[in-house]
Write a protein that holds these residues in place. Structure first.
Motif, PDB file in Angstrom:
ATOM      1  N   UNK A 130       0.815  -1.209   0.000  1.00  0.00           N
ATOM      2  CA  UNK A 130       0.000   0.000   0.000  1.00  0.00           C
ATOM      3  C   UNK A 130       0.849   1.259   0.000  1.00  0.00           C
ATOM      4  N   UNK A 131       2.172   1.079   0.238  1.00  0.00           N
ATOM      5  CA  UNK A 131       3.100   2.210   0.175  1.00  0.00           C
ATOM      6  C   UNK A 131       3.893   2.208  -1.127  1.00  0.00           C
ATOM      7  N   UNK A 187      14.158  -1.274   8.262  1.00  0.00           N
ATOM      8  CA  UNK A 187      13.310  -2.424   8.581  1.00  0.00           C
ATOM      9  C   UNK A 187      13.301  -3.446   7.443  1.00  0.00           C
ATOM     10  N   UNK A 188      13.123  -4.727   7.836  1.00  0.00           N
ATOM     11  CA  UNK A 188      13.013  -5.833   6.889  1.00  0.00           C
ATOM     12  C   UNK A 188      11.779  -6.639   7.264  1.00  0.00           C
ATOM     13  N   UNK A 189      10.921  -6.918   6.282  1.00  0.00           N
ATOM     14  CA  UNK A 189       9.663  -7.629   6.528  1.00  0.00           C
ATOM     15  C   UNK A 189       9.726  -9.039   5.974  1.00  0.00           C
ATOM     16  N   UNK A 190       8.847  -9.929   6.497  1.00  0.00           N
ATOM     17  CA  UNK A 190       8.794 -11.314   6.050  1.00  0.00           C
ATOM     18  C   UNK A 190       7.342 -11.752   5.925  1.00  0.00           C
ATOM     19  N   UNK A 191       7.075 -12.523   4.875  1.00  0.00           N
ATOM     20  CA  UNK A 191       5.766 -13.137   4.655  1.00  0.00           C
ATOM     21  C   UNK A 191       5.990 -14.633   4.440  1.00  0.00           C
ATOM     22  N   UNK A 192       5.274 -15.470   5.182  1.00  0.00           N
ATOM     23  CA  UNK A 192       5.324 -16.921   5.030  1.00  0.00           C
ATOM     24  C   UNK A 192       4.001 -17.381   4.438  1.00  0.00           C
ATOM     25  N   UNK A 221       2.580 -26.358   6.893  1.00  0.00           N
ATOM     26  CA  UNK A 221       1.959 -25.772   5.707  1.00  0.00           C
ATOM     27  C   UNK A 221       2.796 -24.653   5.095  1.00  0.00           C
ATOM     28  N   UNK A 222       3.780 -24.164   5.827  1.00  0.00           N
ATOM     29  CA  UNK A 222       4.638 -23.088   5.301  1.00  0.00           C
ATOM     30  C   UNK A 222       5.571 -23.655   4.239  1.00  0.00           C
ATOM     31  N   UNK A 223       5.496 -23.078   3.047  1.00  0.00           N
ATOM     32  CA  UNK A 223       6.329 -23.528   1.925  1.00  0.00           C
ATOM     33  C   UNK A 223       7.096 -22.368   1.306  1.00  0.00           C
ATOM     34  N   UNK A 224       6.440 -21.220   1.152  1.00  0.00           N
ATOM     35  CA  UNK A 224       7.017 -20.085   0.427  1.00  0.00           C
ATOM     36  C   UNK A 224       7.345 -18.950   1.393  1.00  0.00           C
ATOM     37  N   UNK A 225       8.406 -18.202   1.058  1.00  0.00           N
ATOM     38  CA  UNK A 225       8.863 -17.101   1.912  1.00  0.00           C
ATOM     39  C   UNK A 225       9.166 -15.896   1.032  1.00  0.00           C
ATOM     40  N   UNK A 226       8.746 -14.718   1.510  1.00  0.00           N
ATOM     41  CA  UNK A 226       9.061 -13.444   0.844  1.00  0.00           C
ATOM     42  C   UNK A 226       9.763 -12.553   1.864  1.00  0.00           C
ATOM     43  N   UNK A 227      10.924 -12.038   1.485  1.00  0.00           N
ATOM     44  CA  UNK A 227      11.666 -11.074   2.307  1.00  0.00           C
ATOM     45  C   UNK A 227      11.707  -9.767   1.520  1.00  0.00           C
ATOM     46  N   UNK A 228      11.243  -8.668   2.126  1.00  0.00           N
ATOM     47  CA  UNK A 228      11.256  -7.395   1.407  1.00  0.00           C
ATOM     48  C   UNK A 228      11.557  -6.254   2.363  1.00  0.00           C
ATOM     49  N   UNK A 229      11.904  -5.083   1.763  1.00  0.00           N
ATOM     50  CA  UNK A 229      12.255  -3.884   2.513  1.00  0.00           C
ATOM     51  C   UNK A 229      11.099  -2.891   2.416  1.00  0.00           C
ATOM     52  N   UNK A 230      10.426  -2.585   3.530  1.00  0.00           N
ATOM     53  CA  UNK A 230       9.336  -1.591   3.472  1.00  0.00           C
ATOM     54  C   UNK A 230       9.829  -0.209   3.071  1.00  0.00           C
ATOM     55  N   UNK A 231      11.096   0.104   3.407  1.00  0.00           N
ATOM     56  CA  UNK A 231      11.682   1.388   3.005  1.00  0.00           C
ATOM     57  C   UNK A 231      12.619   1.141   1.824  1.00  0.00           C
ATOM     58  N   UNK A 263      12.256  -7.034  -3.184  1.00  0.00           N
ATOM     59  CA  UNK A 263      11.990  -8.272  -2.438  1.00  0.00           C
ATOM     60  C   UNK A 263      12.776  -9.444  -3.011  1.00  0.00           C
ATOM     61  N   UNK A 264      12.910 -10.477  -2.161  1.00  0.00           N
ATOM     62  CA  UNK A 264      13.459 -11.771  -2.560  1.00  0.00           C
ATOM     63  C   UNK A 264      12.406 -12.842  -2.322  1.00  0.00           C
ATOM     64  N   UNK A 265      12.348 -13.839  -3.215  1.00  0.00           N
ATOM     65  CA  UNK A 265      11.350 -14.908  -3.136  1.00  0.00           C
ATOM     66  C   UNK A 265      12.073 -16.267  -3.151  1.00  0.00           C
ATOM     67  N   UNK A 266      11.648 -17.182  -2.290  1.00  0.00           N
ATOM     68  CA  UNK A 266      12.201 -18.543  -2.313  1.00  0.00           C
ATOM     69  C   UNK A 266      11.231 -19.503  -1.634  1.00  0.00           C
ATOM     70  N   UNK A 267      11.439 -20.805  -1.916  1.00  0.00           N
ATOM     71  CA  UNK A 267      10.614 -21.867  -1.355  1.00  0.00           C
ATOM     72  C   UNK A 267      11.490 -22.814  -0.539  1.00  0.00           C
TER      73      UNK A 267
END
Length: 282
Positions: free
Chosen positions: A175-176, A209-214, A253-263, A181-185
């Motif tokens: 939304x900003x 800051x560094x964010x993560x999505x599983x 159930x966690x398979x995919x990971x996204x690491x990204x920088x909000x700033x 980002x980096x993507x991996x499984x």
């Protein structure tokens, strides 16, 4: 008259048989010592014996030991170990030291076997993800399906993978605005996994800051952390300085990971990813 002449000549024969040698001592005094002819004769005989041995044929001079004698010199492994133990017992190790009076002393080293009890050190995690902490269905359904083609890197257990820069990556939409980002499984999912992240970037961007999505295998978001907690590690001859975080994934159930920088992300940022199966004791 003849008897007198014989008596006069007798000391001369005795003196002729005796020999003396002259030598000077340390104080410069001159001495005359009688030569021991018996020792000289023994020395001459020893020299003749040595010469006779040197003149012997080559085959008889140095006799080669028989094979049976050589065979007796070889030891089995068990005999050799016993011999080493005996030599160690007969000649115990020692160390030399100087006592308070200045005297040099030797003291035997006591070979004491110290049994060290292995203690399981509890592992501390910076983040823990388990089913009770999943995000809402509303957030999950609107997340990551559009990025399924970006998860090209599949990381196996105990295999380290390095992501360097963002030249060939696609930003994630937030939304900003789009963010790098980096993507991996994660290959071979299980109930308990440990994810280790090592982030390297410029010192000026150390606090970014560094964010993560599983996400699961359908690329639906299960967990989200807007800012990961890192522990800084100083650089050494073994490697560059980095920021590390340990993540416990207690959800199969966690398979995919996204690491990204909000700033804004630094251009030279890199991420080293490694994971392994956890133990029940952890």
């Amino acid at each position: 008259m003849r008897r007198m002449v014989f008596l006069l000549l007798l000391p001369l024969f005795v003196m002729a048989e005796q020999e003396y040698f002259t030598w000077v001592d340390a104080q410069g005094r001159i001495h005359n010592s009688l030569v021991n002819r018996e020792s000289d004769e023994k020395g001459q005989e020893a020299g003749k014996q040595t010469e006779s041995e040197s003149e012997q044929p080559l085959g008889t001079k140095n006799k080669v030991p028989s094979l049976s004698a050589e065979k007796d010199e070889y030891l089995t492994e068990e005999q050799f170990e016993k011999k080493l133990e005996k030599e160690k017992a007969d000649n115990p190790p020692f160390f030399t030291y100087v006592d308070e009076t200045g005297q040099v002393r030797n003291q035997t080293i006591i070979d004491s076997q110290i049994e060290v009890e292995e203690v399981d050190v509890p592992v501390s995690y910076d983040h823990i993800y388990a089913p009770p902490f999943r995000v809402s269905e509303k957030m999950s359904s609107g997340c990551c399906q559009r990025y399924r083609s970006y998860f090209k890197e599949q990381i196996s257990a105990e295999k380290s993978v390095l992501f360097s820069g963002f030249l060939n990556t696609v930003p994630i939409s937030t939304r900003f605005g789009p963010k790098k980002a980096w993507y991996f499984k994660l290959d071979d999912p299980s109930d308990f996994r440990v994810l280790q992240l090592k982030l390297r970037q410029e010192d000026s961007a150390a606090n970014l800051p560094v964010s993560i999505i599983l996400a699961d295998h359908q690329f639906s978001a299960l967990y989200f952390t807007p800012q990961l907690s890192f522990v800084s590690k100083e650089g050494s001859w073994l490697g560059q300085p980095s920021k590390n975080t340990m993540v416990k994934i207690d959800d199969q159930d966690v398979v995919s990971v996204i690491i990204y920088f909000p700033a804004d992300a630094p251009a030279n940022a890199s991420l080293e990813v490694n994971w392994w199966h956890g133990k029940a004791s952890d």
